[in-house]
Design a protein around this motif. Structure first.
Motif, PDB file in Angstrom:
ATOM      1  N   ARG A   1      -5.408  -7.255   6.236  1.00  8.40           N
ATOM      2  CA  ARG A   1      -5.089  -6.689   4.913  1.00  8.40           C
ATOM      3  C   ARG A   1      -5.750  -5.322   4.746  1.00  8.40           C
ATOM      4  NH1 ARG A   1      -5.465 -11.849   0.701  1.00  8.40           N
ATOM      5  NH2 ARG A   1      -4.852 -13.414   2.226  1.00  8.40           N
ATOM      6  N   MET A   2      -6.971  -5.204   5.238  1.00 10.16           N
ATOM      7  CA  MET A   2      -7.677  -3.920   5.171  1.00 10.16           C
ATOM      8  C   MET A   2      -6.931  -2.865   5.989  1.00 10.16           C
ATOM      9  SD  MET A   2     -10.441  -3.626   3.371  1.00 10.16           S
ATOM     10  CE  MET A   2     -11.488  -2.344   4.103  1.00 10.16           C
TER      11      MET A   2
ATOM     12  N   ILE B   1      -1.537   3.590   3.052  1.00  9.25           N
ATOM     13  CA  ILE B   1      -1.918   4.795   2.303  1.00  9.25           C
ATOM     14  C   ILE B   1      -1.842   6.023   3.205  1.00  9.25           C
ATOM     15  CG2 ILE B   1      -3.830   5.949   1.114  1.00  9.25           C
ATOM     16  CD1 ILE B   1      -4.773   3.180   0.158  1.00  9.25           C
TER      17      ILE B   1
ATOM     18  N   ALA C   1       0.828  -1.208   0.000  1.00  6.53           N
ATOM     19  CA  ALA C   1       0.000   0.000   0.000  1.00  6.53           C
ATOM     20  C   ALA C   1       0.859   1.253   0.000  1.00  6.53           C
ATOM     21  CB  ALA C   1      -0.940  -0.016   1.210  1.00  6.53           C
TER      22      ALA C   1
ATOM     23  N   SER D   1      -3.622  -1.936   4.484  1.00  2.55           N
ATOM     24  CA  SER D   1      -3.780  -1.128   3.270  1.00  2.55           C
ATOM     25  C   SER D   1      -4.173   0.301   3.619  1.00  2.55           C
ATOM     26  CB  SER D   1      -4.838  -1.757   2.351  1.00  2.55           C
ATOM     27  OG  SER D   1      -4.440  -3.059   1.974  1.00  2.55           O
ATOM     28  N   GLN D   2      -5.113   0.419   4.550  1.00  2.06           N
ATOM     29  CA  GLN D   2      -5.541   1.761   4.975  1.00  2.06           C
ATOM     30  C   GLN D   2      -4.378   2.549   5.561  1.00  2.06           C
ATOM     31  OE1 GLN D   2      -9.111   0.225   7.331  1.00  2.06           O
ATOM     32  NE2 GLN D   2      -9.624   2.394   7.050  1.00  2.06           N
TER      33      GLN D   2
ATOM     34  N   ALA E   1      -9.142  -8.672   7.745  1.00  2.00           N
ATOM     35  CA  ALA E   1      -9.074  -7.469   8.578  1.00  2.00           C
ATOM     36  C   ALA E   1      -7.662  -6.894   8.589  1.00  2.00           C
ATOM     37  CB  ALA E   1      -9.530  -7.783  10.007  1.00  2.00           C
TER      38      ALA E   1
END
Lengths: 323, 323, 323, 323
Positions: free
Chosen positions: C265-266, C273, C22, C269-270, C263
């Motif tokens: 990975r989310m 970024i 990310a 990723s968040q 969860a």
């Protein structure tokens, strides 16, 4: 309150058993008798009602499905059906109810409370997550992980063969399952009911990637997307991009089963206890949920009528991450 | 022999990477240079040929798919295509080949050897298992376990809802995947190309079960069954038994991916080594396989033309076990 | 800011690769060059710094560990070491840093920023979850699910043999992993650093269960519990209850690896970024976290010095659920 | 024969339930009454004997452990204990027995048959696989896959940190579990009871790898290796190679649990049916096994006294593959 009943209704979801276990154990802990009602409202009408205790729920926390079974009941939609249900409860001297389910379950519970005054507290049990009054529903985290596991496997074969895979995940009205599948699955495109994605956009994105020498792609489609289901989308894209090798996979009912994840067991356990304690403290026609870590009781009527919006930022994330 | 090439061809299968690793390491171990040919015969024709060493195959044993990628090549079906392929091999001074694939791969290898005399030894890499010359093919055990894992999940929801699930597994020409899925998945009925099962039989079996108060059923259907695919079978059964709630799930490409099981890693490693050692010992146009624990080299022509029959006893087992 | 560097440091955690991905993609998306620094501060000092692009991070989202590797650096604890690190960054014209790690990583980052003014934004990557400034750390959800999966397996054998299993999970200073393992694993007892549990309590609870004819038990122990490690606790309990068959399992490093959950990975990723966008917007010496669904930047100094308390209600839940 | 009994004994193994299911269903199929004897010989002596039918074994095929439970019985080692066991069987009019277990189970069965003439057929249920008379034992394939899954996770962290991991797997007398774990887990070294491996060899191999700039290693150790357990081996290696970062993981009881793999469900189902059919056809004091795909009955006395040797080629494979 000395006797309560518990039932599951609507589509089954992983974690329902963990929730049943918590409800039964919390009842025992607080000295309340607890009865299992089989097959939801259908079994309530028929009197399929059985005593449960601590042992009845041993070794079920990890099991998918629901040991109380579930069913859809047309009779409960009628005043006569509800009357019979009420009589069965009276016969067993059940003074309060805990239900696990979704929209339909709570709609029924709401009418039933209004008509007969039997206090009901509900736990949100549905893989769809689109229920107002809780950050997450029981079963959602498991369904997403199951779908993601399948997507990881499909990516192996997509990469090996330079293919475009159109993968349909559950979500008739929402992209709650599709979004983490797309972000976590490294998908290039996500199509959800909440955001408009035209076939042209999909074709453009794939063509752009292809021209940048990217040769395998994953497109995640929520079953309820307005552009059609995965097969329809794939057919249109294949027509526009005949040199690509498009394949379709519909994940289907696999997403409903399996051992619940840790998060679902925690949530199910918390909410199961909260349902029983709420009932004992006088809650009457509400759903227990967790919002920002806090226990919240929301009137059924709100859970049915209000929308829970998906974070629009997540759709943008898919674009950034597939750069 | 100083330089050999390795490639994968046809549908990918879990364990192909474990086999590539074994081939490369065995070559290094025996002092032979090894080149990876990308995208099968297609890449051979285009000269997508790269040097590999021990490091190139680090940490791939557990990966699904194939790092050498796979593709179908129409050009290799033509004499001109094969000529170009041969010229590429000459250019890289490659004296022998190891291929991993199935029927189509070995058919191509057989012609190529006959025309150009390049020795080729093959490893059976296909999830279908219907290849003469080995008890098991690389990828088969993983595919079966993946399918079974999905079936376990579906049974959770079948049991919770009193449903009949028609689950389609891979196997265009054989029931090799369907049989262990049915026995291991606790299915009531299995439908495979090798045995005739009429819709009437299915309907009868379900009706009998229903009358014995059994309410959920699983029917496993190999995609190539003569009665039609899962959707067609389900539609006919639903018509005959309208009171049952029939659902269809097509497992699809998920079965091709995922980390290989222990058995597939063992088999892939054994056969990878055997391919290289066979080549060095003068084997020329054969497939390496394991039969009853022993390494066996079978001429490609036999692997293509002979049938490997499924044990008919296994079909009877489904009947005994669903009593 | 035109060039940034990214590194991982401290113990590895599942999801670090998803976060690296990310970070790199967000940098590319925002037109910033990005360099990978290998082995944390150690590699920064040695100049192990390599250009990354969108392709470098393809197909890593599902991988455990960290492709940038990690290491502990004694040299970075010295002014001389940090000077060398700074010179390496200057040499590569790196103007900002993103780090993924825990306490130790952020302590180093804090000093480094104070001394050299290089802006650093961190993502919380540690399975322990005991980091102030975020509800969850990257890797925590995966570690808990891995541990729970092992506990499910152990319960099979515990139930079959009427045994008491003492299972030690990670958590030197906290019970964050132990708590969901106990609740989700259906354990009878949990022992964590944050709550005092005497051996007497454990013995009493087991004896009470035994007298109620319960014959198999699971006790979850955080490695940092004040009563000692699992072997020590088991030995003392075995002495007090010689008729019970006590066994010990230390889950160990298995908890650090594996494909990250949805969860994680989310979250990865968040936050990946958010680190890049924070850096570009002028954040300087902070950790990005998610609190109640919102993105929050917390000064490193607070993440290091403040405590994140575990919900005491969770310990009570174990008692209710094992009734 | 009208009534038979079934029991599990010794350490539990995944697939025992699948085997119990097959035994019960095969009995029903052949019109024989079947009784479950709980806790092995212990329960036989105490008369813990209960009627089973087709329903009793519904939905257990995928469960780890054994629903009949297992136990070790000191009393059955005495003539008096066996006499009581026999009387219980007579009381229930049980004419034949099916047992699932290993060495110890069959030793007991052998004596019992000699003394009382009760026909017994056994199925090999043990994760260790070191039982003469069958290629594979029930539970072995699952245990290997469970161990391998853990090793995959540990390799993630080994690679990220340049560490040497010493992983101890089950196998007190044999390397049957260790070998596929080493080959499938990409280990550099394997230490098993059947082959001598000195600490010097291990140190040399690690040093050689290190000098070739390999920085992470996995060493698989069978618990019964003559060089000591994993902790002892690691300590000695660490002393000889102080610059390496050595870690120890003992996989332990996790290897016994979990849902059986497809291969174990197939084997368990085949052998369960074979036990019942063997008993009905007059087999008396034998174990059912599968050798090279064929069903074979081997006298208990041979299964106890004869050795099943591991293929020595497998040890050499580890060397080739870690080149």
């Amino acid at each position: 309150m000395k006797k309560i009943g518990v039932f599951t209704s609507g589509g089954d979801a992983p974690g329902m058993n963990a929730c049943i276990r918590a409800i039964v154990r919390a009842a025992v802990y607080h000295g309340v008798e607890v009865y299992g009602i089989h097959r939801g409202y259908k079994g309530m009408i028929k009197g399929e009602i059985y005593k449960m205790d601590s042992h009845t729920v041993s070794n079920i926390i990890q099991k998918g499905g629901t040991i109380l079974r579930s069913a859809r009941s047309k009779e409960f939609l009628t005043p006569e059906g509800r009357k019979q249900a009420y009589e069965q409860l009276q016969k067993h001297e059940i003074e309060g109810l805990v239900c696990i389910g979704g929209d339909g379950t709570f709609t029924g519970a709401n009418i039933f409370f209004e008509e007969y005054g039997v206090p009901i507290v509900g736990a949100p049990g549905t893989i769809d997550n689109d229920l107002y009054g809780t950050d997450y529903t029981i079963g959602y985290d498991t369904a997403v992980n199951t779908a993601l596991d399948a997507i990881d496997k499909i990516r192996d074969t997509a990469d090996s063969h330079d293919r475009v895979f159109f993968i349909e995940v559950m979500g008739r009205d929402s992209g709650y399952i599709a979004i983490p599948c797309a972000i976590g699955g490294g998908a290039e495109i996500v199509m959800i009911p909440e955001a408009e994605t035209s076939i042209e956009n999909v074709v453009d994105a794939l063509r752009t990637g292809w021209n940048r020498s990217k040769t395998s792609f994953i497109v995640i489609i929520a079953e309820g997307d307005e552009a059609g289901n995965a097969s329809q989308v794939a057919a249109q894209v294949q027509e526009a991009l005949p040199h690509m090798d498009a394949r379709v996979t519909i994940l289907g009912h696999v997403q409903r089963g399996g051992a619940p994840t840790a998060a679902d067991r925690m949530l199910a356990s918390q909410l199961g206890i909260a349902c029983v304690e709420g009932l004992l403290e006088g809650q009457k026609c509400v759903m227990a949920g967790i919002i920002n870590g806090d226990l919240v009781y929301t009137p059924f009527i709100e859970t049915i009528t209000k929308d829970k919006l998906i974070n629009p930022h997540f759709v943008k994330m898919v674009n950034i991450l597939s750069v």
